[in-house]
Motif scaffolding. Structure first.
Motif: not given
Length: 83
Positions: A9-12, A51-57, A72-76
């Motif tokens: 999972x990646x996030x920009x 990781x899959x699931x919820x991640x806080x930033x 939440x990943x992989x949705x975001x």
């Protein structure tokens, strides 16, 4: 032996002011870790292998209130943050 596969999972992130101007040099940290990034001159930072699931930033910039978000990943995979 214990093997744990990491999700790809990646996030920009794009961090900007209320005016819409990009915030270069904003800090983004994964909550509960020391893993973080600093936004580039366009206000963009990239994370991968989340990781899959919820991640806080936590998003910070000098002179602004800290902003906390949970995704939440992989949705975001792309997120614009105003601080």
């Amino acid at each position: 032996m214990f093997n744990r596969a990491l999700a790809q999972n990646s996030l920009t992130f794009k961090v900007k002011e209320e005016s819409g101007d990009a915030l270069a040099g904003a800090g983004i940290v994964i909550k509960g870790t020391t893993t973080g990034k600093i936004t580039d001159s366009n206000g963009i930072a990239y994370f991968d292998n989340l990781p899959e699931g919820k991640t806080g930033f936590e998003v910070t910039f000098v002179g602004y209130k800290k902003k906390e978000i949970t995704l939440s990943f992989p949705e975001s995979n792309n997120k614009t943050i105003e601080i």
